[in-house]
Design a protein around this motif. Structure first.
Motif, PDB file in Angstrom:
ATOM      1  N   LEU A  54      12.539   7.340  -5.031  1.00  0.00           N
ATOM      2  CA  LEU A  54      11.486   8.210  -4.513  1.00  0.00           C
ATOM      3  C   LEU A  54      11.722   8.535  -3.038  1.00  0.00           C
ATOM      4  O   LEU A  54      12.420   7.805  -2.332  1.00  0.00           O
ATOM      5  N   TYR A  55      11.101   9.629  -2.611  1.00  0.00           N
ATOM      6  CA  TYR A  55      11.189  10.095  -1.235  1.00  0.00           C
ATOM      7  C   TYR A  55       9.769  10.223  -0.693  1.00  0.00           C
ATOM      8  O   TYR A  55       8.881  10.702  -1.389  1.00  0.00           O
ATOM      9  N   GLY A  98      13.507   5.946  -0.140  1.00  0.00           N
ATOM     10  CA  GLY A  98      13.304   4.502  -0.079  1.00  0.00           C
ATOM     11  C   GLY A  98      14.640   3.794   0.065  1.00  0.00           C
ATOM     12  O   GLY A  98      15.656   4.263  -0.433  1.00  0.00           O
ATOM     13  N   CYS A  99      14.652   2.655   0.739  1.00  0.00           N
ATOM     14  CA  CYS A  99      15.917   1.994   1.086  1.00  0.00           C
ATOM     15  C   CYS A  99      16.455   1.041   0.020  1.00  0.00           C
ATOM     16  O   CYS A  99      17.592   0.608   0.108  1.00  0.00           O
ATOM     17  N   ASP A 114       3.089  12.654   6.657  1.00  0.00           N
ATOM     18  CA  ASP A 114       1.835  11.953   6.332  1.00  0.00           C
ATOM     19  C   ASP A 114       2.051  10.545   5.768  1.00  0.00           C
ATOM     20  O   ASP A 114       1.113   9.783   5.631  1.00  0.00           O
ATOM     21  N   LYS A 115       3.291  10.203   5.445  1.00  0.00           N
ATOM     22  CA  LYS A 115       3.659   8.899   4.895  1.00  0.00           C
ATOM     23  C   LYS A 115       2.862   8.527   3.642  1.00  0.00           C
ATOM     24  O   LYS A 115       2.644   7.364   3.340  1.00  0.00           O
ATOM     25  N   LYS A 116       2.436   9.567   2.892  1.00  0.00           N
ATOM     26  CA  LYS A 116       1.682   9.369   1.650  1.00  0.00           C
ATOM     27  C   LYS A 116       2.236  10.199   0.500  1.00  0.00           C
ATOM     28  O   LYS A 116       2.238   9.766  -0.635  1.00  0.00           O
ATOM     29  N   THR A 117       2.679  11.416   0.808  1.00  0.00           N
ATOM     30  CA  THR A 117       3.150  12.340  -0.215  1.00  0.00           C
ATOM     31  C   THR A 117       4.541  11.929  -0.680  1.00  0.00           C
ATOM     32  O   THR A 117       5.433  11.681   0.124  1.00  0.00           O
ATOM     33  N   VAL A 118       4.715  11.868  -1.999  1.00  0.00           N
ATOM     34  CA  VAL A 118       5.961  11.389  -2.605  1.00  0.00           C
ATOM     35  C   VAL A 118       6.628  12.508  -3.399  1.00  0.00           C
ATOM     36  O   VAL A 118       5.964  13.354  -3.981  1.00  0.00           O
ATOM     37  N   SER A 119       7.944  12.475  -3.416  1.00  0.00           N
ATOM     38  CA  SER A 119       8.729  13.397  -4.224  1.00  0.00           C
ATOM     39  C   SER A 119       9.791  12.595  -4.974  1.00  0.00           C
ATOM     40  O   SER A 119      10.258  11.573  -4.478  1.00  0.00           O
ATOM     41  N   ASP A 120      10.162  13.077  -6.145  1.00  0.00           N
ATOM     42  CA  ASP A 120      11.250  12.421  -6.866  1.00  0.00           C
ATOM     43  C   ASP A 120      12.584  13.120  -6.603  1.00  0.00           C
ATOM     44  O   ASP A 120      13.594  12.795  -7.199  1.00  0.00           O
ATOM     45  N   ARG A 121      12.552  14.105  -5.686  1.00  0.00           N
ATOM     46  CA  ARG A 121      13.757  14.843  -5.303  1.00  0.00           C
ATOM     47  C   ARG A 121      13.843  14.918  -3.781  1.00  0.00           C
ATOM     48  O   ARG A 121      12.824  14.924  -3.108  1.00  0.00           O
ATOM     49  N   PRO A 122      15.047  15.016  -3.243  1.00  0.00           N
ATOM     50  CA  PRO A 122      15.182  15.154  -1.785  1.00  0.00           C
ATOM     51  C   PRO A 122      14.505  16.425  -1.292  1.00  0.00           C
ATOM     52  O   PRO A 122      14.567  17.464  -1.952  1.00  0.00           O
ATOM     53  N   LYS A 123      13.831  16.330  -0.171  1.00  0.00           N
ATOM     54  CA  LYS A 123      13.183  17.487   0.451  1.00  0.00           C
ATOM     55  C   LYS A 123      13.302  17.345   1.958  1.00  0.00           C
ATOM     56  O   LYS A 123      13.365  16.231   2.479  1.00  0.00           O
ATOM     57  N   LEU A 124      13.265  18.456   2.638  1.00  0.00           N
ATOM     58  CA  LEU A 124      13.272  18.454   4.091  1.00  0.00           C
ATOM     59  C   LEU A 124      12.029  17.733   4.594  1.00  0.00           C
ATOM     60  O   LEU A 124      10.918  18.008   4.128  1.00  0.00           O
ATOM     61  N   GLU A 154       0.812  -1.215   0.000  1.00  0.00           N
ATOM     62  CA  GLU A 154       0.000   0.000   0.000  1.00  0.00           C
ATOM     63  C   GLU A 154       0.847   1.267   0.000  1.00  0.00           C
ATOM     64  O   GLU A 154       0.331   2.362  -0.186  1.00  0.00           O
ATOM     65  N   CYS A 155       2.139   1.116   0.199  1.00  0.00           N
ATOM     66  CA  CYS A 155       3.052   2.259   0.293  1.00  0.00           C
ATOM     67  C   CYS A 155       3.422   2.765  -1.103  1.00  0.00           C
ATOM     68  O   CYS A 155       3.675   1.973  -2.013  1.00  0.00           O
ATOM     69  N   PRO A 156       3.497   4.087  -1.274  1.00  0.00           N
ATOM     70  CA  PRO A 156       3.910   4.656  -2.570  1.00  0.00           C
ATOM     71  C   PRO A 156       5.343   4.310  -2.968  1.00  0.00           C
ATOM     72  O   PRO A 156       5.711   4.444  -4.130  1.00  0.00           O
ATOM     73  N   LEU A 157       6.157   3.856  -2.027  1.00  0.00           N
ATOM     74  CA  LEU A 157       7.531   3.485  -2.340  1.00  0.00           C
ATOM     75  C   LEU A 157       7.650   2.045  -2.840  1.00  0.00           C
ATOM     76  O   LEU A 157       8.703   1.640  -3.307  1.00  0.00           O
ATOM     77  N   TYR A 158       6.576   1.280  -2.771  1.00  0.00           N
ATOM     78  CA  TYR A 158       6.599  -0.123  -3.203  1.00  0.00           C
ATOM     79  C   TYR A 158       6.868  -0.199  -4.705  1.00  0.00           C
ATOM     80  O   TYR A 158       6.262   0.493  -5.499  1.00  0.00           O
ATOM     81  N   LEU A 159       7.813  -1.066  -5.079  1.00  0.00           N
ATOM     82  CA  LEU A 159       8.182  -1.244  -6.478  1.00  0.00           C
ATOM     83  C   LEU A 159       8.261  -2.735  -6.772  1.00  0.00           C
ATOM     84  O   LEU A 159       9.035  -3.462  -6.144  1.00  0.00           O
TER      85      LEU A 159
END
Length: 78
Positions: free
Chosen positions: A36-37, A57-58, A42-52, A19-24
């Protein structure tokens, strides 16, 4: 008995990961997407760039990591 516990642990964690947006789902198997970051807030919003306030993803192979009782989700989902 121990293997049943590990299998239960794996199944419970995999439900969360899917269910996680980081799942590939990759040709090598399920992974935590390191391209992805995810927002720590909120553990839902994703970014393709580093942000504070975002964690990357590991890139772990989930079939292995999810079976290890001491393993931790990089974004704290489990």
């Amino acid at each position: 008995m121990i293997m049943e516990n590990v299998d239960d642990l794996y199944e419970n964690r995999m439900k969360i990961c899917k269910e996680c947006p980081l799942y590939l789902d990759s040709p090598m198997g399920a992974r935590c997407n390191s391209r992805l970051y995810l927002s720590e807030a909120d553990k839902k919003t994703v970014s393709d760039r580093p942000k504070l306030g975002y964690k990357r993803g590991c890139n772990c192979m989930l079939q292995r990591k999810l079976r290890m009782p001491a393993a931790k989700c990089v974004v704290g989902k489990w």
